[in-house]
Motif scaffolding. Structure first.
Motif, PDB file in Angstrom:
ATOM      1  N   GLU A 101      16.350   7.354  10.552  1.00 13.79           N
ATOM      2  CA  GLU A 101      16.128   6.857   9.193  1.00 13.79           C
ATOM      3  C   GLU A 101      15.678   5.406   9.213  1.00 13.79           C
ATOM      4  N   VAL A 102      14.816   5.073   8.258  1.00 12.07           N
ATOM      5  CA  VAL A 102      14.396   3.682   8.079  1.00 12.07           C
ATOM      6  C   VAL A 102      14.688   3.283   6.637  1.00 12.07           C
ATOM      7  N   TYR A 103      15.344   2.127   6.473  1.00 15.00           N
ATOM      8  CA  TYR A 103      15.662   1.610   5.144  1.00 15.00           C
ATOM      9  C   TYR A 103      15.012   0.247   4.973  1.00 15.00           C
ATOM     10  N   TYR A 104      14.441   0.030   3.783  1.00 14.75           N
ATOM     11  CA  TYR A 104      13.929  -1.283   3.427  1.00 14.75           C
ATOM     12  C   TYR A 104      14.658  -1.727   2.154  1.00 14.75           C
ATOM     13  N   GLN A 105      15.302  -2.871   2.220  1.00  6.34           N
ATOM     14  CA  GLN A 105      16.121  -3.365   1.113  1.00  6.34           C
ATOM     15  C   GLN A 105      17.054  -2.272   0.588  1.00  6.34           C
ATOM     16  N   GLY A 106      17.627  -1.537   1.527  1.00  6.35           N
ATOM     17  CA  GLY A 106      18.646  -0.556   1.185  1.00  6.35           C
ATOM     18  C   GLY A 106      18.113   0.801   0.757  1.00  6.35           C
ATOM     19  N   ALA A 107      16.800   0.926   0.571  1.00  6.88           N
ATOM     20  CA  ALA A 107      16.242   2.212   0.125  1.00  6.88           C
ATOM     21  C   ALA A 107      15.549   2.902   1.299  1.00  6.88           C
ATOM     22  N   ARG A 108      15.771   4.188   1.425  1.00  5.92           N
ATOM     23  CA  ARG A 108      15.180   4.915   2.543  1.00  5.92           C
ATOM     24  C   ARG A 108      13.665   5.029   2.353  1.00  5.92           C
ATOM     25  N   ILE A 109      12.901   4.715   3.387  1.00 10.53           N
ATOM     26  CA  ILE A 109      11.440   4.719   3.235  1.00 10.53           C
ATOM     27  C   ILE A 109      10.730   5.702   4.167  1.00 10.53           C
ATOM     28  N   ASP A 110      11.410   6.194   5.207  1.00 10.32           N
ATOM     29  CA  ASP A 110      10.682   7.057   6.154  1.00 10.32           C
ATOM     30  C   ASP A 110      10.358   8.421   5.556  1.00 10.32           C
ATOM     31  N   THR A 111      10.986   8.749   4.432  1.00 16.46           N
ATOM     32  CA  THR A 111      10.724  10.041   3.799  1.00 16.46           C
ATOM     33  C   THR A 111       9.713   9.923   2.659  1.00 16.46           C
ATOM     34  N   LEU A 112       9.207   8.708   2.411  1.00 19.60           N
ATOM     35  CA  LEU A 112       8.213   8.555   1.344  1.00 19.60           C
ATOM     36  C   LEU A 112       6.930   9.275   1.726  1.00 19.60           C
ATOM     37  N   GLY A 113       6.228   9.785   0.748  1.00 20.06           N
ATOM     38  CA  GLY A 113       4.908  10.373   1.005  1.00 20.06           C
ATOM     39  C   GLY A 113       3.917   9.275   1.364  1.00 20.06           C
ATOM     40  N   GLU A 114       2.763   9.683   1.863  1.00 20.11           N
ATOM     41  CA  GLU A 114       1.768   8.733   2.369  1.00 20.11           C
ATOM     42  C   GLU A 114       1.316   7.756   1.271  1.00 20.11           C
ATOM     43  N   ARG A 115       1.154   8.270   0.034  1.00 21.44           N
ATOM     44  CA  ARG A 115       0.652   7.403  -1.035  1.00 21.44           C
ATOM     45  C   ARG A 115       1.689   6.336  -1.412  1.00 21.44           C
ATOM     46  N   ARG A 116       2.947   6.770  -1.558  1.00 22.69           N
ATOM     47  CA  ARG A 116       4.021   5.833  -1.897  1.00 22.69           C
ATOM     48  C   ARG A 116       4.215   4.811  -0.771  1.00 22.69           C
ATOM     49  N   MET A 117       4.130   5.330   0.470  1.00 25.09           N
ATOM     50  CA  MET A 117       4.310   4.437   1.619  1.00 25.09           C
ATOM     51  C   MET A 117       3.190   3.399   1.647  1.00 25.09           C
ATOM     52  N   ALA A 118       1.966   3.841   1.357  1.00 25.37           N
ATOM     53  CA  ALA A 118       0.834   2.905   1.356  1.00 25.37           C
ATOM     54  C   ALA A 118       1.037   1.831   0.288  1.00 25.37           C
ATOM     55  N   GLN A 119       1.566   2.235  -0.865  1.00 23.86           N
ATOM     56  CA  GLN A 119       1.850   1.264  -1.941  1.00 23.86           C
ATOM     57  C   GLN A 119       2.879   0.241  -1.478  1.00 23.86           C
ATOM     58  N   LEU A 120       3.931   0.756  -0.861  1.00 21.75           N
ATOM     59  CA  LEU A 120       5.006  -0.115  -0.402  1.00 21.75           C
ATOM     60  C   LEU A 120       4.490  -1.084   0.663  1.00 21.75           C
ATOM     61  N   ARG A 121       3.717  -0.544   1.606  1.00 23.36           N
ATOM     62  CA  ARG A 121       3.157  -1.394   2.673  1.00 23.36           C
ATOM     63  C   ARG A 121       2.282  -2.498   2.091  1.00 23.36           C
ATOM     64  N   ALA A 122       1.427  -2.112   1.133  1.00 26.11           N
ATOM     65  CA  ALA A 122       0.487  -3.093   0.578  1.00 26.11           C
ATOM     66  C   ALA A 122       1.231  -4.203  -0.154  1.00 26.11           C
ATOM     67  N   LYS A 123       2.294  -3.852  -0.829  1.00 24.21           N
ATOM     68  CA  LYS A 123       2.988  -4.843  -1.671  1.00 24.21           C
ATOM     69  C   LYS A 123       4.075  -5.602  -0.901  1.00 24.21           C
ATOM     70  N   GLU A 124       4.774  -4.926  -0.031  1.00 27.31           N
ATOM     71  CA  GLU A 124       5.997  -5.489   0.545  1.00 27.31           C
ATOM     72  C   GLU A 124       5.883  -5.905   2.005  1.00 27.31           C
ATOM     73  N   PHE A 125       4.880  -5.370   2.714  1.00 25.84           N
ATOM     74  CA  PHE A 125       4.775  -5.653   4.147  1.00 25.84           C
ATOM     75  C   PHE A 125       3.476  -6.391   4.451  1.00 25.84           C
ATOM     76  N   GLY A 126       3.560  -7.334   5.386  1.00 21.09           N
ATOM     77  CA  GLY A 126       2.363  -7.976   5.897  1.00 21.09           C
ATOM     78  C   GLY A 126       2.224  -7.631   7.370  1.00 21.09           C
ATOM     79  N   PHE A 127       0.989  -7.533   7.846  1.00 18.48           N
ATOM     80  CA  PHE A 127       0.750  -7.139   9.240  1.00 18.48           C
ATOM     81  C   PHE A 127      -0.216  -8.106   9.919  1.00 18.48           C
ATOM     82  N   VAL A 128       0.128  -8.483  11.143  1.00 17.27           N
ATOM     83  CA  VAL A 128      -0.790  -9.249  11.983  1.00 17.27           C
ATOM     84  C   VAL A 128      -0.829  -8.556  13.338  1.00 17.27           C
TER      85      VAL A 128
END
Ligand SMILES: Nc1ncnc2c1ncn2[C@@H]1O[C@H](COP(=O)(O)OP(=O)(O)OP(=O)(O)O)[C@@H](O)[C@H]1O
Ligand SMILES: [Mg+2]
Length: 276
Positions: free
Chosen positions: A88-115
């Protein structure tokens, strides 16, 4: 997780009546993470084995280990770019590994930065446009506000002089500094970096590390994979991965430039104990 919970997550509101992991100030959490690839020979390759990891808000955590140990895979699984086989993966207490691809993409775009090791900027956009695009794509932000912030960030990343140039018209170090600006334009809750200095010379590498240190001093949570001890000493702690297992943790405390040499020496000794 339903739509409103993801919306709550991306707007930093507390989700109501959603199953959550008790976290205190843990921003990112992996529980019993396993990753296995089915290979063409029908054998299975275990890449991550029962990994538990907590990243607290404001942490600068580094992952080290030999090539092929599973460092990038762990980063990808924690950031939703890849899925664990189990765990399991949790971000700010909410489970995220079960999110669908679209929701995950939204979360990544808003909450995660990548280098990454390579800046991966869009070749026919200027540095400024590259940074702005990440701000436009992520959310309902005002275009003018995004542009002002992008300009401010490029200044802070010491690359404002090249803001209107294409990636092909700047040095690798300048492009990487713009990539960091792009990664933080949406004030991510987590900044993920996979060997961000791997393709840079010493001077550019030090510049990029200074920027990461500055971001962390201002509260940015960072999870970084690196092979470079000089990069690793910027962190608060180093985790060591071998053959997909988390073998140990070396606490480093708060980075201060006048401590650098001592940190390098103690970290190198610990890494040697770990079999690095
Ligand atoms: N898509 C895939 N299919 C099968 N095996 C994979 C896949 N991706 C990675 N692996 C394997 O998983 C293992 C871990 O890879 P990973 O990229 O996480 O290593 P790493 O620690 O980041 O290494 P490096 O320091 O070289 O970047 C390696 O043995 C790799 O060959
Ligand atoms: Mg890797």
């Amino acid at each position: 997780m339903n739509e409103s919970a993801v919306n709550n997550l991306v707007t930093h509101q507390q989700p109501a009546n959603e199953p959550t992991q008790h976290t205190d100030n843990v921003v990112l959490q992996g529980r019993a993470l396993n990753k296995q690839y089915r290979q063409s020979t029908e054998q299975t390759g275990i890449v991550l084995h029962d990994i538990d990891i907590d990243v607290h808000a404001g942490d600068f955590t580094v992952i080290m280990g030999a090539s092929g140990a599973g460092k990038s895979t762990l980063l990808y699984v924690l950031s939703g770019m890849d899925q664990p086989t189990s765990g399991e993966v949790y971000y700010q207490g909410a489970r995220i590994d079960t999110l669908g691809e679209r929701r995950m993409a939204q979360l990544r775009a808003k909450e995660f930065g990548f280098v990454f090791q390579q800046p991966n900027l869009i070749g026919n956009l200027t540095l400024l446009e590259n940074v702005c695009l990440a701000g436009y794509v992520a959310a309902d932000r005002d275009g003018g506000e995004v542009r002002t912030e992008a300009e401010r960030l490029l200044e802070r990343m010491h690359v404002a002089h090249a803001a209107h140039r294409l990636p092909s018209e700047v040095s690798g170090g300048e492009a990487q500094r713009a990539a960091i600006a792009r990664a933080v334009i949406n004030h991510p809750g987590m900044l993920f970096a996979d060997e961000p200095t791997g393709a840079l010379n010493r001077r550019n590498s030090d510049d990029v590390l200074d920027l990461l240190s500055e971001l962390n001093r201002n509260g940015q949570s960072i999870l970084m994979v690196t092979h470079d001890v000089r990069a690793a000493i910027r962190s608060n702690r180093v985790l060591y991965v071998r053959d997909g297992e988390l073998l140990g943790e070396f606490p480093l405390g708060v980075y201060r430039p006048d401590d650098a040499k001592a940190r390098e020496i103690s970290l190198t000794a610990w890494l040697s104990d770990m079999g690095w």
